[in-house]
Design a protein around this motif. Structure first.
Motif, PDB file in Angstrom:
ATOM      1  N   ILE A 256      37.189  -8.956 -12.928  1.00 51.84           N
ATOM      2  CA  ILE A 256      37.495  -7.644 -13.496  1.00 51.84           C
ATOM      3  C   ILE A 256      38.266  -6.809 -12.474  1.00 51.84           C
ATOM      4  CG2 ILE A 256      35.464  -7.652 -15.013  1.00 51.84           C
ATOM      5  CD1 ILE A 256      34.064  -5.771 -13.024  1.00 51.84           C
ATOM      6  N   ALA A 257      39.034  -5.854 -12.967  1.00 54.56           N
ATOM      7  CA  ALA A 257      39.725  -4.882 -12.113  1.00 54.56           C
ATOM      8  C   ALA A 257      40.156  -3.718 -12.992  1.00 54.56           C
ATOM      9  CB  ALA A 257      40.937  -5.507 -11.428  1.00 54.56           C
ATOM     10  N   ARG A 258      40.419  -2.581 -12.344  1.00 54.91           N
ATOM     11  CA  ARG A 258      40.873  -1.420 -13.097  1.00 54.91           C
ATOM     12  C   ARG A 258      41.737  -0.542 -12.201  1.00 54.91           C
ATOM     13  NH1 ARG A 258      37.736   3.436 -12.545  1.00 54.91           N
ATOM     14  NH2 ARG A 258      36.189   3.200 -10.903  1.00 54.91           N
ATOM     15  N   ALA A 259      42.475   0.383 -12.831  1.00 56.77           N
ATOM     16  CA  ALA A 259      43.328   1.292 -12.068  1.00 56.77           C
ATOM     17  C   ALA A 259      43.477   2.608 -12.817  1.00 56.77           C
ATOM     18  CB  ALA A 259      44.708   0.673 -11.847  1.00 56.77           C
ATOM     19  N   LEU A 260      43.733   3.652 -12.038  1.00 56.17           N
ATOM     20  CA  LEU A 260      44.098   4.966 -12.569  1.00 56.17           C
ATOM     21  C   LEU A 260      45.557   5.200 -12.201  1.00 56.17           C
ATOM     22  CD1 LEU A 260      41.029   7.064 -11.357  1.00 56.17           C
ATOM     23  CD2 LEU A 260      41.339   5.935 -13.567  1.00 56.17           C
TER      24      LEU A 260
ATOM     25  N   SER B  44      39.687   4.452 -17.441  1.00 58.27           N
ATOM     26  CA  SER B  44      40.778   4.031 -16.558  1.00 58.27           C
ATOM     27  C   SER B  44      42.043   3.786 -17.374  1.00 58.27           C
ATOM     28  CB  SER B  44      40.377   2.769 -15.802  1.00 58.27           C
ATOM     29  OG  SER B  44      39.273   3.043 -14.957  1.00 58.27           O
ATOM     30  N   ASP B  45      43.186   3.890 -16.712  1.00 62.35           N
ATOM     31  CA  ASP B  45      44.471   3.712 -17.383  1.00 62.35           C
ATOM     32  C   ASP B  45      44.837   2.250 -17.582  1.00 62.35           C
ATOM     33  OD1 ASP B  45      45.322   6.546 -17.549  1.00 62.35           O
ATOM     34  OD2 ASP B  45      45.145   6.404 -15.373  1.00 62.35           O
ATOM     35  N   LEU B  46      44.334   1.386 -16.718  1.00 66.65           N
ATOM     36  CA  LEU B  46      44.652  -0.038 -16.797  1.00 66.65           C
ATOM     37  C   LEU B  46      43.404  -0.840 -16.511  1.00 66.65           C
ATOM     38  CD1 LEU B  46      46.797  -2.334 -17.000  1.00 66.65           C
ATOM     39  CD2 LEU B  46      47.127  -2.066 -14.527  1.00 66.65           C
ATOM     40  N   ASN B  47      43.129  -1.810 -17.348  1.00 64.12           N
ATOM     41  CA  ASN B  47      42.011  -2.733 -17.179  1.00 64.12           C
ATOM     42  C   ASN B  47      42.572  -4.138 -17.067  1.00 64.12           C
ATOM     43  OD1 ASN B  47      39.434  -1.342 -19.392  1.00 64.12           O
ATOM     44  ND2 ASN B  47      40.694  -0.352 -17.901  1.00 64.12           N
ATOM     45  N   CYS B  48      41.932  -4.974 -16.263  1.00 66.68           N
ATOM     46  CA  CYS B  48      42.343  -6.370 -16.127  1.00 66.68           C
ATOM     47  C   CYS B  48      41.090  -7.230 -16.117  1.00 66.68           C
ATOM     48  CB  CYS B  48      43.151  -6.563 -14.839  1.00 66.68           C
ATOM     49  SG  CYS B  48      43.766  -8.236 -14.599  1.00 66.68           S
ATOM     50  N   PHE B  49      41.114  -8.289 -16.912  1.00 62.43           N
ATOM     51  CA  PHE B  49      39.975  -9.194 -17.010  1.00 62.43           C
ATOM     52  C   PHE B  49      40.460 -10.626 -16.875  1.00 62.43           C
ATOM     53  CE2 PHE B  49      39.084  -5.408 -19.489  1.00 62.43           C
ATOM     54  CZ  PHE B  49      37.898  -4.986 -18.914  1.00 62.43           C
ATOM     55  N   ALA B  50      39.693 -11.439 -16.153  1.00 62.47           N
ATOM     56  CA  ALA B  50      39.988 -12.859 -16.020  1.00 62.47           C
ATOM     57  C   ALA B  50      38.928 -13.638 -16.792  1.00 62.47           C
ATOM     58  CB  ALA B  50      39.988 -13.263 -14.550  1.00 62.47           C
ATOM     59  N   TRP B  51      39.397 -14.588 -17.564  1.00 66.72           N
ATOM     60  CA  TRP B  51      38.528 -15.384 -18.417  1.00 66.72           C
ATOM     61  C   TRP B  51      38.702 -16.861 -18.099  1.00 66.72           C
ATOM     62  CZ3 TRP B  51      35.445 -12.727 -21.834  1.00 66.72           C
ATOM     63  CH2 TRP B  51      35.798 -11.389 -22.088  1.00 66.72           C
ATOM     64  N   ASP B  52      37.601 -17.572 -17.956  1.00 66.84           N
ATOM     65  CA  ASP B  52      37.610 -19.028 -17.866  1.00 66.84           C
ATOM     66  C   ASP B  52      37.121 -19.511 -19.219  1.00 66.84           C
ATOM     67  OD1 ASP B  52      37.461 -21.704 -17.296  1.00 66.84           O
ATOM     68  OD2 ASP B  52      36.358 -21.460 -15.422  1.00 66.84           O
TER      69      ASP B  52
ATOM     70  N   VAL C 189      54.357   8.340 -10.528  1.00 69.72           N
ATOM     71  CA  VAL C 189      54.473   8.353  -9.079  1.00 69.72           C
ATOM     72  C   VAL C 189      53.309   7.651  -8.380  1.00 69.72           C
ATOM     73  CG1 VAL C 189      54.681   9.860  -7.053  1.00 69.72           C
ATOM     74  CG2 VAL C 189      55.777  10.512  -9.199  1.00 69.72           C
ATOM     75  N   GLN C 190      52.073   7.910  -8.807  1.00 66.00           N
ATOM     76  CA  GLN C 190      50.882   7.459  -8.096  1.00 66.00           C
ATOM     77  C   GLN C 190      49.942   6.630  -8.966  1.00 66.00           C
ATOM     78  OE1 GLN C 190      50.257   8.025  -4.892  1.00 66.00           O
ATOM     79  NE2 GLN C 190      51.652   9.684  -4.395  1.00 66.00           N
ATOM     80  N   SER C 191      49.400   5.590  -8.352  1.00 65.86           N
ATOM     81  CA  SER C 191      48.338   4.790  -8.973  1.00 65.86           C
ATOM     82  C   SER C 191      47.308   4.448  -7.910  1.00 65.86           C
ATOM     83  CB  SER C 191      48.897   3.477  -9.544  1.00 65.86           C
ATOM     84  OG  SER C 191      49.854   3.702 -10.540  1.00 65.86           O
ATOM     85  N   VAL C 192      46.114   4.142  -8.358  1.00 67.72           N
ATOM     86  CA  VAL C 192      45.067   3.668  -7.445  1.00 67.72           C
ATOM     87  C   VAL C 192      44.305   2.540  -8.143  1.00 67.72           C
ATOM     88  CG1 VAL C 192      43.401   5.450  -8.143  1.00 67.72           C
ATOM     89  CG2 VAL C 192      43.152   4.336  -5.934  1.00 67.72           C
ATOM     90  N   ILE C 193      44.093   1.457  -7.415  1.00 64.68           N
ATOM     91  CA  ILE C 193      43.399   0.276  -7.945  1.00 64.68           C
ATOM     92  C   ILE C 193      41.960   0.286  -7.437  1.00 64.68           C
ATOM     93  CG2 ILE C 193      43.289  -2.248  -7.907  1.00 64.68           C
ATOM     94  CD1 ILE C 193      46.358  -2.233  -7.652  1.00 64.68           C
ATOM     95  N   TYR C 194      41.049   0.009  -8.354  1.00 66.10           N
ATOM     96  CA  TYR C 194      39.620  -0.064  -8.040  1.00 66.10           C
ATOM     97  C   TYR C 194      39.031  -1.373  -8.561  1.00 66.10           C
ATOM     98  CZ  TYR C 194      39.755   5.046  -7.542  1.00 66.10           C
ATOM     99  OH  TYR C 194      40.035   6.332  -7.162  1.00 66.10           O
ATOM    100  N   ASP C 195      37.968  -1.794  -7.916  1.00 65.56           N
ATOM    101  CA  ASP C 195      37.052  -2.793  -8.463  1.00 65.56           C
ATOM    102  C   ASP C 195      37.672  -4.154  -8.781  1.00 65.56           C
ATOM    103  OD1 ASP C 195      35.233  -0.700  -8.333  1.00 65.56           O
ATOM    104  OD2 ASP C 195      35.426  -0.185 -10.444  1.00 65.56           O
ATOM    105  N   LEU C 196      38.677  -4.601  -8.022  1.00 66.27           N
ATOM    106  CA  LEU C 196      39.169  -5.970  -8.211  1.00 66.27           C
ATOM    107  C   LEU C 196      38.093  -6.903  -7.667  1.00 66.27           C
ATOM    108  CD1 LEU C 196      41.370  -8.072  -8.897  1.00 66.27           C
ATOM    109  CD2 LEU C 196      42.202  -7.790  -6.569  1.00 66.27           C
ATOM    110  N   CYS C 197      37.472  -7.648  -8.554  1.00 66.44           N
ATOM    111  CA  CYS C 197      36.413  -8.556  -8.119  1.00 66.44           C
ATOM    112  C   CYS C 197      36.280  -9.716  -9.089  1.00 66.44           C
ATOM    113  CB  CYS C 197      35.079  -7.823  -7.961  1.00 66.44           C
ATOM    114  SG  CYS C 197      34.446  -7.015  -9.434  1.00 66.44           S
ATOM    115  N   MET C 198      35.742 -10.799  -8.559  1.00 63.46           N
ATOM    116  CA  MET C 198      35.511 -11.989  -9.373  1.00 63.46           C
ATOM    117  C   MET C 198      34.309 -12.719  -8.823  1.00 63.46           C
ATOM    118  SD  MET C 198      38.785 -13.945  -7.877  1.00 63.46           S
ATOM    119  CE  MET C 198      39.573 -12.374  -8.057  1.00 63.46           C
ATOM    120  N   LEU C 199      33.807 -13.643  -9.608  1.00 64.38           N
ATOM    121  CA  LEU C 199      32.683 -14.446  -9.152  1.00 64.38           C
ATOM    122  C   LEU C 199      33.081 -15.192  -7.879  1.00 64.38           C
ATOM    123  CD1 LEU C 199      31.446 -15.876 -12.569  1.00 64.38           C
ATOM    124  CD2 LEU C 199      30.289 -14.164 -11.136  1.00 64.38           C
ATOM    125  N   PRO C 200      32.159 -15.346  -6.937  1.00 63.74           N
ATOM    126  CA  PRO C 200      32.487 -15.990  -5.658  1.00 63.74           C
ATOM    127  C   PRO C 200      33.136 -17.364  -5.797  1.00 63.74           C
ATOM    128  CG  PRO C 200      30.342 -14.954  -5.525  1.00 63.74           C
ATOM    129  CD  PRO C 200      30.787 -14.845  -6.959  1.00 63.74           C
TER     130      PRO C 200
END
Length: 143
Positions: free
Chosen positions: A58-62, A43-51, A67-78
């Motif tokens: 976690i999250a990622r994007a292409l 993926s072109d962009l990764n994002c991580f949240a840390w406590d 011009v165009q991007s798409v975001i996938y898998d934005l998720c965190m513990l409940p």
């Protein structure tokens, strides 16, 4: 949620078994840790949240970077949901993507969260998926 939440855009130190647990508990489904690692590496962009030292989101994007991007898998513990962490992650990703058009896959029922960032439902999106019946039962597509 502690006050020690940080956002990182680097994969260094990510425990992919822990990331796969977050993916499943969020719940976004299941992914093998190695498959999840490889999707983030590609993926072109990764994002991580840390406590502190604990991975909690976690999250990622292409992106084509223009011009165009798409975001996938934005998720965190409940236990971290509904407390502003997703907003911080989305803001950080949107700033870094910096493209005029961004599409994302939203978990059914979470559309209101993304509408706050200006996202609107698409009328013409199509999907070719591995398991159409399962994907339809999860509310992502119509058969």
């Amino acid at each position: 949620m502690s006050d020690n939440i940080s956002i990182s855009f680097e994969r260094d130190g990510v425990d992919w078994t822990r990331a796969a647990e977050i993916f499943e508990k969020a719940p976004l489904g299941t992914r093998e840790p190695d498959t999840l690692r490889r999707t983030f590496e590609n993926s072109d962009l990764n994002c991580f949240a840390w406590d502190g030292d604990a991975l909690v989101g976690i999250a990622r994007a292409l992106s084509d970077g223009l011009v165009q991007s798409v975001i996938y898998d934005l998720c965190m513990l409940p236990e971290y949901q509904g407390k502003g962490l997703g907003t911080r992650m989305m803001q950080g990703m949107m700033e870094r993507l910096n493209t005029a058009n961004v599409v994302l896959w939203a978990v059914p029922g979470k559309e209101g969260f993304y509408a706050r960032f200006g996202f609107r439902p698409m009328l013409t999106a199509m999907a070719l998926v591995e398991d159409p019946a399962r994907t339809a039962s999860q509310g992502y597509i119509r058969l």
